[in-house]
Design a protein around this motif. Sequence first.
Motif, PDB file in Angstrom:
ATOM      1  N   ASP A  25       0.801  -1.219   0.000  1.00  0.00           N
ATOM      2  CA  ASP A  25       0.000   0.000   0.000  1.00  0.00           C
ATOM      3  C   ASP A  25       0.836   1.273   0.000  1.00  0.00           C
ATOM      4  N   VAL A  26       2.157   1.120  -0.144  1.00  0.00           N
ATOM      5  CA  VAL A  26       3.038   2.291  -0.126  1.00  0.00           C
ATOM      6  C   VAL A  26       3.744   2.422  -1.471  1.00  0.00           C
ATOM      7  N   GLU A  27       3.703   3.627  -2.014  1.00  0.00           N
ATOM      8  CA  GLU A  27       4.404   3.934  -3.263  1.00  0.00           C
ATOM      9  C   GLU A  27       5.471   4.985  -2.975  1.00  0.00           C
ATOM     10  N   ILE A  28       6.682   4.714  -3.455  1.00  0.00           N
ATOM     11  CA  ILE A  28       7.807   5.614  -3.191  1.00  0.00           C
ATOM     12  C   ILE A  28       8.333   6.187  -4.494  1.00  0.00           C
ATOM     13  N   GLU A  29       8.649   7.478  -4.449  1.00  0.00           N
ATOM     14  CA  GLU A  29       9.417   8.111  -5.527  1.00  0.00           C
ATOM     15  C   GLU A  29      10.634   8.766  -4.896  1.00  0.00           C
ATOM     16  N   TYR A  30      11.744   8.728  -5.634  1.00  0.00           N
ATOM     17  CA  TYR A  30      12.997   9.230  -5.107  1.00  0.00           C
ATOM     18  C   TYR A  30      13.460  10.463  -5.887  1.00  0.00           C
ATOM     19  N   VAL A  31      14.017  11.434  -5.172  1.00  0.00           N
ATOM     20  CA  VAL A  31      14.687  12.557  -5.821  1.00  0.00           C
ATOM     21  C   VAL A  31      16.056  12.736  -5.165  1.00  0.00           C
ATOM     22  N   GLU A  32      17.043  13.145  -5.954  1.00  0.00           N
ATOM     23  CA  GLU A  32      18.383  13.343  -5.418  1.00  0.00           C
ATOM     24  C   GLU A  32      18.479  14.628  -4.601  1.00  0.00           C
ATOM     25  N   SER A  33      17.692  15.624  -4.945  1.00  0.00           N
ATOM     26  CA  SER A  33      17.745  16.911  -4.244  1.00  0.00           C
ATOM     27  C   SER A  33      17.283  16.750  -2.806  1.00  0.00           C
ATOM     28  N   ASP A  34      17.917  17.494  -1.909  1.00  0.00           N
ATOM     29  CA  ASP A  34      17.425  17.524  -0.533  1.00  0.00           C
ATOM     30  C   ASP A  34      16.295  18.551  -0.452  1.00  0.00           C
ATOM     31  N   ILE A  35      15.540  18.485   0.619  1.00  0.00           N
ATOM     32  CA  ILE A  35      14.394  19.365   0.746  1.00  0.00           C
ATOM     33  C   ILE A  35      14.823  20.772   1.159  1.00  0.00           C
ATOM     34  N   SER A  36      14.111  21.747   0.614  1.00  0.00           N
ATOM     35  CA  SER A  36      14.333  23.158   0.919  1.00  0.00           C
ATOM     36  C   SER A  36      13.032  23.882   0.593  1.00  0.00           C
ATOM     37  N   VAL A  37      13.001  25.173   0.850  1.00  0.00           N
ATOM     38  CA  VAL A  37      11.810  25.946   0.495  1.00  0.00           C
ATOM     39  C   VAL A  37      11.528  25.801  -0.999  1.00  0.00           C
ATOM     40  N   LYS A  38      12.592  25.769  -1.793  1.00  0.00           N
ATOM     41  CA  LYS A  38      12.438  25.676  -3.238  1.00  0.00           C
ATOM     42  C   LYS A  38      11.976  24.299  -3.691  1.00  0.00           C
ATOM     43  N   THR A  39      12.552  23.252  -3.118  1.00  0.00           N
ATOM     44  CA  THR A  39      12.234  21.892  -3.577  1.00  0.00           C
ATOM     45  C   THR A  39      11.023  21.284  -2.880  1.00  0.00           C
ATOM     46  N   ALA A  40      10.463  21.989  -1.903  1.00  0.00           N
ATOM     47  CA  ALA A  40       9.259  21.485  -1.228  1.00  0.00           C
ATOM     48  C   ALA A  40       8.113  21.292  -2.218  1.00  0.00           C
ATOM     49  N   ARG A  41       8.123  22.042  -3.313  1.00  0.00           N
ATOM     50  CA  ARG A  41       7.045  21.932  -4.301  1.00  0.00           C
ATOM     51  C   ARG A  41       7.003  20.560  -4.963  1.00  0.00           C
ATOM     52  N   TYR A  42       8.136  19.835  -4.914  1.00  0.00           N
ATOM     53  CA  TYR A  42       8.140  18.491  -5.486  1.00  0.00           C
ATOM     54  C   TYR A  42       7.140  17.577  -4.768  1.00  0.00           C
ATOM     55  N   ALA A  43       6.782  17.942  -3.540  1.00  0.00           N
ATOM     56  CA  ALA A  43       5.926  17.086  -2.720  1.00  0.00           C
ATOM     57  C   ALA A  43       4.439  17.213  -3.058  1.00  0.00           C
ATOM     58  N   GLU A  44       4.106  18.126  -3.952  1.00  0.00           N
ATOM     59  CA  GLU A  44       2.693  18.283  -4.315  1.00  0.00           C
ATOM     60  C   GLU A  44       2.161  16.978  -4.917  1.00  0.00           C
ATOM     61  N   GLY A  45       1.040  16.521  -4.398  1.00  0.00           N
ATOM     62  CA  GLY A  45       0.444  15.279  -4.859  1.00  0.00           C
ATOM     63  C   GLY A  45       0.838  14.060  -4.056  1.00  0.00           C
ATOM     64  N   PHE A  46       1.746  14.254  -3.095  1.00  0.00           N
ATOM     65  CA  PHE A  46       2.159  13.156  -2.226  1.00  0.00           C
ATOM     66  C   PHE A  46       1.458  13.265  -0.872  1.00  0.00           C
ATOM     67  N   ASP A  47       1.452  12.145  -0.140  1.00  0.00           N
ATOM     68  CA  ASP A  47       0.855  12.119   1.201  1.00  0.00           C
ATOM     69  C   ASP A  47       1.881  12.396   2.288  1.00  0.00           C
ATOM     70  N   GLY A  48       3.124  12.056   2.003  1.00  0.00           N
ATOM     71  CA  GLY A  48       4.178  12.243   2.992  1.00  0.00           C
ATOM     72  C   GLY A  48       5.524  12.398   2.318  1.00  0.00           C
ATOM     73  N   ILE A  49       6.495  12.835   3.100  1.00  0.00           N
ATOM     74  CA  ILE A  49       7.863  12.944   2.586  1.00  0.00           C
ATOM     75  C   ILE A  49       8.805  12.247   3.561  1.00  0.00           C
ATOM     76  N   CYS A  50       9.988  11.915   3.058  1.00  0.00           N
ATOM     77  CA  CYS A  50      11.005  11.288   3.902  1.00  0.00           C
ATOM     78  C   CYS A  50      12.310  12.053   3.731  1.00  0.00           C
TER      79      CYS A  50
END
Length: 330
Positions: A25-50
């Motif tokens: 029941d868990v789907e994962i997508e990976y990005v190389e970038s670390d999270i920041s104010v700028k890259t937080a937008r990548y999380a749109e459409g997701f339920d959680g981040i790691c």
Amino acid sequence: MKILFYDTKKYDKDSFDRVLPKYKDVEIEYVESDISVKTARYAEGFDGICGFVSSDLSRPVLERLHKYKIKLILLRCAGFNNIDLDAAKEFGMTVMRVPGYSPEAVAEHAMALALASNRHIHKAYIKVRENNFSLVGLTGVNFHGKVAGIVGTGKIGAAMCRICNGFGMKVIAYDVYQNPDLDFVEYVDLDTLLKESDLISLHCPLTNDTYHLINSGTIDKMKDGVVLVNTSRGALIDTEDLIKGIRKHKFHSIGLDVYEEETHNVFENREDDILQSSITSRLLSFPNVIVTSHQAFLTDEALEAISIITMENAKSYMAGEPIEQNTLSK
């Protein structure tokens, strides 16, 4: 449930992909970038981040994640000083971490740093590669029969105590809470530990009370020729004071897996960059100092444990019953 993994390295992806089939029941997508104010937008459409140990999870970043309706923040590490828990609670986010995965992995690396710096293995390796077989500058000290001072006796500190005991060292420790399983350890106050220890290894969390625990005052209390190891958090040591102590020949050797300026360096290849601060460069310039890149956790066993516990955290959150001991905010 869809989870976006930030700051993903190959070993992260390989490890999580191996355990993912057990969590249908868990789907994962990976990005190389670390999270920041700028890259937080990548999380749109997701339920959680790691995120990981150096991920920026400050209030401004959490505000962005809240905008994208993120409700779950997973940390695939034990440390959590990089997240604003008050903001997470305010935004109704559940924050879960991996409080213990392989304490032996970190403790063994701590002893590896102690041994390698003590016996100048890093220097010997380079010399021999250049066909220089001289022993000048490679003299170490025996650990057997010496005193090991362990600051913090949680799971990792306890594992280090056992390793030092196995080396035939007398083990003393400083901790607010005494570990009843360590019947061979003598608990003392911090001043006594500093004065009596030949090897000092730091295994405590970073808090307001432990920030710059090692400073000019505590360094002055140490024995001359002490070996100092830190595999916990860089800010436990005041780096400027440490450098002054090195220049005064206070230390026989130092092994650091963490240091204050590591945030922009850790896990990254910066061999073509010009470092903007001289502190890290100065540390690397001393012949009796070994610095590694926050790799104490990096064993197959630890990566597997981190992957499983992180996925179990997600599973428990989905079931509406987050694992209590792993939950920082909900």
